[in-house]
Design a protein around this motif. Sequence first.
Motif, PDB file in Angstrom:
ATOM      1  N   ASN A   1       0.934  -1.195   0.041  1.00  0.00           N
ATOM      2  CA  ASN A   1       0.127   0.003  -0.089  1.00  0.00           C
ATOM      3  C   ASN A   1       0.808   1.352   0.091  1.00  0.00           C
ATOM      4  N   ASN A   2       2.146   0.998   0.228  1.00  0.00           N
ATOM      5  CA  ASN A   2       2.919   2.203   0.504  1.00  0.00           C
ATOM      6  C   ASN A   2       4.290   2.179  -0.559  1.00  0.00           C
ATOM      7  N   VAL A   3       4.215   1.398  -1.692  1.00  0.00           N
ATOM      8  CA  VAL A   3       5.070   1.104  -2.469  1.00  0.00           C
ATOM      9  C   VAL A   3       5.398   2.139  -3.101  1.00  0.00           C
ATOM     10  N   SER A   4       4.616   3.116  -3.515  1.00  0.00           N
ATOM     11  CA  SER A   4       5.112   4.430  -4.140  1.00  0.00           C
ATOM     12  C   SER A   4       6.274   5.177  -3.413  1.00  0.00           C
ATOM     13  N   LYS A   5       6.283   5.135  -2.157  1.00  0.00           N
ATOM     14  CA  LYS A   5       7.415   5.767  -1.487  1.00  0.00           C
ATOM     15  C   LYS A   5       8.634   4.931  -1.691  1.00  0.00           C
ATOM     16  N   LEU A   6       8.781   3.943  -2.316  1.00  0.00           N
ATOM     17  CA  LEU A   6      10.179   3.164  -2.566  1.00  0.00           C
ATOM     18  C   LEU A   6      10.413   3.494  -3.972  1.00  0.00           C
TER      19      LEU A   6
ATOM     20  N   LEU B   1       6.850  -7.406  -5.480  1.00  0.00           N
ATOM     21  CA  LEU B   1       7.037  -6.025  -4.951  1.00  0.00           C
ATOM     22  C   LEU B   1       8.307  -5.471  -5.760  1.00  0.00           C
ATOM     23  N   ALA B   2       9.089  -6.354  -6.346  1.00  0.00           N
ATOM     24  CA  ALA B   2      10.169  -5.574  -7.126  1.00  0.00           C
ATOM     25  C   ALA B   2       9.337  -4.935  -8.421  1.00  0.00           C
ATOM     26  N   ASN B   3       8.491  -5.729  -8.943  1.00  0.00           N
ATOM     27  CA  ASN B   3       7.753  -5.145 -10.229  1.00  0.00           C
ATOM     28  C   ASN B   3       6.766  -3.719  -9.692  1.00  0.00           C
ATOM     29  N   ALA B   4       6.331  -3.846  -8.552  1.00  0.00           N
ATOM     30  CA  ALA B   4       5.426  -2.847  -7.913  1.00  0.00           C
ATOM     31  C   ALA B   4       6.276  -1.652  -7.725  1.00  0.00           C
ATOM     32  N   ILE B   5       7.569  -1.653  -7.387  1.00  0.00           N
ATOM     33  CA  ILE B   5       8.417  -0.715  -7.128  1.00  0.00           C
ATOM     34  C   ILE B   5       8.867   0.059  -8.368  1.00  0.00           C
ATOM     35  N   GLY B   6       9.087  -0.717  -9.429  1.00  0.00           N
ATOM     36  CA  GLY B   6       9.518  -0.188 -10.612  1.00  0.00           C
ATOM     37  C   GLY B   6      10.881  -0.478 -11.027  1.00  0.00           C
ATOM     38  N   PRO B   7      11.540   0.366 -12.078  1.00  0.00           N
ATOM     39  CA  PRO B   7      12.664   0.130 -12.664  1.00  0.00           C
ATOM     40  C   PRO B   7      13.856   0.292 -11.668  1.00  0.00           C
ATOM     41  N   LYS B   8      13.790   0.907 -10.880  1.00  0.00           N
ATOM     42  CA  LYS B   8      14.871   1.300  -9.769  1.00  0.00           C
ATOM     43  C   LYS B   8      15.191  -0.013  -8.899  1.00  0.00           C
ATOM     44  N   CYS B   9      14.386  -1.010  -9.061  1.00  0.00           N
ATOM     45  CA  CYS B   9      14.506  -2.119  -8.084  1.00  0.00           C
ATOM     46  C   CYS B   9      14.727  -3.495  -9.116  1.00  0.00           C
ATOM     47  N   ARG B  10      16.022  -4.015  -8.653  1.00  0.00           N
ATOM     48  CA  ARG B  10      16.426  -5.169  -9.110  1.00  0.00           C
ATOM     49  C   ARG B  10      16.185  -6.345  -8.299  1.00  0.00           C
TER      50      ARG B  10
END
Length: 107
Positions: free
Chosen positions: A40-45, A69-78
């Motif tokens: 619910n707070n993944v946008s902060k990451l 979770l990695a996909n929800a965070i986006g491209p800055k997460c590997r």
Amino acid sequence: DMRALLDDSVEIDDRIRAVALIEASYFINNCYMPDNYIFNNVSKLANIPSIFVQGRHDHVCPPETAWKLANAIGPKCRLHIVPGAHSRGENTMREVIRAYVWSFLIN
């Protein structure tokens, strides 16, 4: 008492006992977070460069959850799935984590 569940021939040192009690406390209390708090707070990451090192055979924190979770965070997460590994205590996991730490330190 958890000790009653163990075979008397198994010796458990204080460190292992302490870790088990801490982990049990977190599981009993839903990691002290409301349901879906991280998702619910993944946008902060989203703007924080991050790497998840995940054991392929981790049944407590399954790879599917790390992938979501990695996909929800986006491209800055590997996400790095370590085949055959379960936890950070295994040699392969330690080496992968060590390599990522060094890559952060030298860049």
